[in-house]
Enzyme design. Structure first.
Site, mmCIF file in Angstrom:
data_model
loop_
_atom_site.group_PDB
_atom_site.id
_atom_site.type_symbol
_atom_site.label_atom_id
_atom_site.label_comp_id
_atom_site.label_asym_id
_atom_site.label_seq_id
_atom_site.Cartn_x
_atom_site.Cartn_y
_atom_site.Cartn_z
ATOM 1 N N GLU A 156 0.823 -1.209 0.000
ATOM 2 C CA GLU A 156 0.000 0.000 0.000
ATOM 3 C C GLU A 156 0.856 1.258 0.000
ATOM 4 O O GLU A 156 0.379 2.325 -0.352
ATOM 5 C CB GLU A 156 -0.871 0.025 1.247
ATOM 6 C CG GLU A 156 -1.952 -1.001 1.203
ATOM 7 C CD GLU A 156 -2.702 -0.950 2.495
ATOM 8 O OE1 GLU A 156 -3.756 -0.335 2.515
ATOM 9 O OE2 GLU A 156 -2.205 -1.500 3.480
ATOM 10 N N GLY A 190 -11.679 -6.882 7.122
ATOM 11 C CA GLY A 190 -12.720 -7.856 6.821
ATOM 12 C C GLY A 190 -14.080 -7.199 7.054
ATOM 13 O O GLY A 190 -14.274 -6.498 8.051
ATOM 14 N N MET A 213 -6.726 -5.102 12.478
ATOM 15 C CA MET A 213 -5.827 -5.471 13.566
ATOM 16 C C MET A 213 -5.007 -4.317 14.148
ATOM 17 O O MET A 213 -4.099 -4.571 14.938
ATOM 18 C CB MET A 213 -4.905 -6.610 13.084
ATOM 19 C CG MET A 213 -5.680 -7.832 12.610
ATOM 20 S SD MET A 213 -4.647 -9.186 11.999
ATOM 21 C CE MET A 213 -3.850 -9.727 13.504
ATOM 22 N N GLU A 214 -5.294 -3.087 13.777
ATOM 23 C CA GLU A 214 -4.425 -1.998 14.257
ATOM 24 C C GLU A 214 -5.134 -0.703 14.671
ATOM 25 O O GLU A 214 -4.656 0.004 15.575
ATOM 26 C CB GLU A 214 -3.411 -1.593 13.145
ATOM 27 C CG GLU A 214 -2.461 -2.665 12.692
ATOM 28 C CD GLU A 214 -3.063 -3.579 11.629
ATOM 29 O OE1 GLU A 214 -4.064 -3.188 10.991
ATOM 30 O OE2 GLU A 214 -2.540 -4.690 11.444
ATOM 31 N N ASP A 262 -12.060 -8.958 2.399
ATOM 32 C CA ASP A 262 -12.668 -10.277 2.631
ATOM 33 C C ASP A 262 -13.857 -10.076 3.554
ATOM 34 O O ASP A 262 -14.086 -8.978 4.053
ATOM 35 C CB ASP A 262 -11.640 -11.234 3.269
ATOM 36 C CG ASP A 262 -11.078 -10.672 4.564
ATOM 37 O OD1 ASP A 262 -9.996 -10.073 4.520
ATOM 38 O OD2 ASP A 262 -11.741 -10.756 5.620
HETATM 39 N N1 ADE Z 1 -7.740 -7.465 7.774
HETATM 40 C C1 ADE Z 1 -8.255 -7.848 6.591
HETATM 41 N N2 ADE Z 1 -9.088 -8.895 6.747
HETATM 42 C C2 ADE Z 1 -9.097 -9.180 8.073
HETATM 43 C C3 ADE Z 1 -9.733 -10.154 8.849
HETATM 44 N N3 ADE Z 1 -10.522 -11.064 8.279
HETATM 45 N N4 ADE Z 1 -9.490 -10.179 10.184
HETATM 46 C C4 ADE Z 1 -8.664 -9.257 10.748
HETATM 47 N N5 ADE Z 1 -8.027 -8.333 10.057
HETATM 48 C C5 ADE Z 1 -8.232 -8.271 8.726
#
Ligand code: ADE
Length: 258
Positions: free
Chosen positions: A19, A85, A197-198, A221
């Protein structure tokens, strides 16, 4: 130079190197500095002084990168780009979520504190800066509206959502986990659009320092059983281009540096 006479430095924090690539190629007067084992790039984009950093993955790494951007480089605002996600109904692969606020879905110090509450802060959610977030949302709207001439055409119909994002140190990769996570949050009164996650860690650090924060995530996703398959393909093919376009649109719309 006193902090108040410093030029406004905008930090662009990317989750993944893919990115950052496009922005790095555009960076004028690029200078690399390594702090705490991380490479940072300083320079100018669209006439704005910027610092580019990589959060890496997870809350601890993101916290450290954000703290270096603020404490070492003097960033006065942080813009985060990454993937997430989709959790809420209608948040589909290829959409963009612009965060209004963040919560840590894996934080639970109960029974000492209510589930999700950040101990000693008296709250579970950390808000993004309204003005910067509004500009980022408009930048995302424009970037998606003008992406019809190339590979992004594949994703025509992509939408920009605005709302709560949940962060935690887990890649959510099953429909069962994703439903449970969403239901538990909802029981506590929080409806999250997406999971990553951040972001919540960076939002908290920015609140501590009084630094403006805004974040956007492209949905890679649906945090379900195929999440781990969708993720790498998507990041390489689409998310990096979205991030570059949206950040460019944002930087063009920021006031000229003093
Ligand atoms: N970042 C992108 N997809 C994710 C997911 N399924 N879980 C946690 N972080 C993500």
């Amino acid at each position: 130079m006193t902090p108040s006479s410093r030029p406004v430095l905008t930090a662009i924090l990317s989750a993944l190197a893919e990115e950052q690539h496009g922005l790095l190629e555009q960076l004028q007067g690029a200078q690399k500095q390594t702090v705490a084992g991380r490479d940072f790039w300083l320079g100018q984009l669209h006439g704005q002084p910027v610092a580019l950093g990589l959060s890496r993955i997870g809350k601890v790494s993101a916290t450290l990168t954000a703290a270096v951007l603020i404490g070492h480089f003097g960033a006065s605002r942080i813009v985060f780009t990454g993937v997430a996600g989709g959790l809420a109904q209608g948040v589909k692969v290829g959409d963009v979520v612009v965060a209004h606020d963040f919560i840590q879905h894996d934080l639970d110090a109960s029974p000492l504190f209510p589930r999700y509450e950040v101990p000693l802060y008296g709250r579970s959610r950390f808000a993004c800066d309204p003005a910067l977030t509004s500009l980022l949302g408009l930048a995302a709207d424009r970037a998606l509206a003008t992406s019809s001439h190339d590979a992004l055409q594949l994703l025509m119909g992509a939408q920009v959502h605005r709302g709560l994002i949940a962060s935690g140190d887990r890649f959510v990769s099953s429909a069962a986990e994703s439903s449970r996570l969403q239901a538990d949050l909802q029981d506590a009164g929080h409806t999250a659009l997406a999971v990553e996650m951040e972001g919540a860690a960076v939002a908290q650090i920015c609140a501590d320092y009084g630094v403006a924060f805004a974040a956007m995530r492209t949905i890679s996703d649906r945090a379900d059983d195929t999440a781990h398959i969708d993720f790498p393909t998507f990041v390489a093919a689409v998310a990096s281009r979205y991030a570059q376009r949206i950040v460019n649109e944002l930087l063009i719309s920021l006031p000229e540096p003093a």
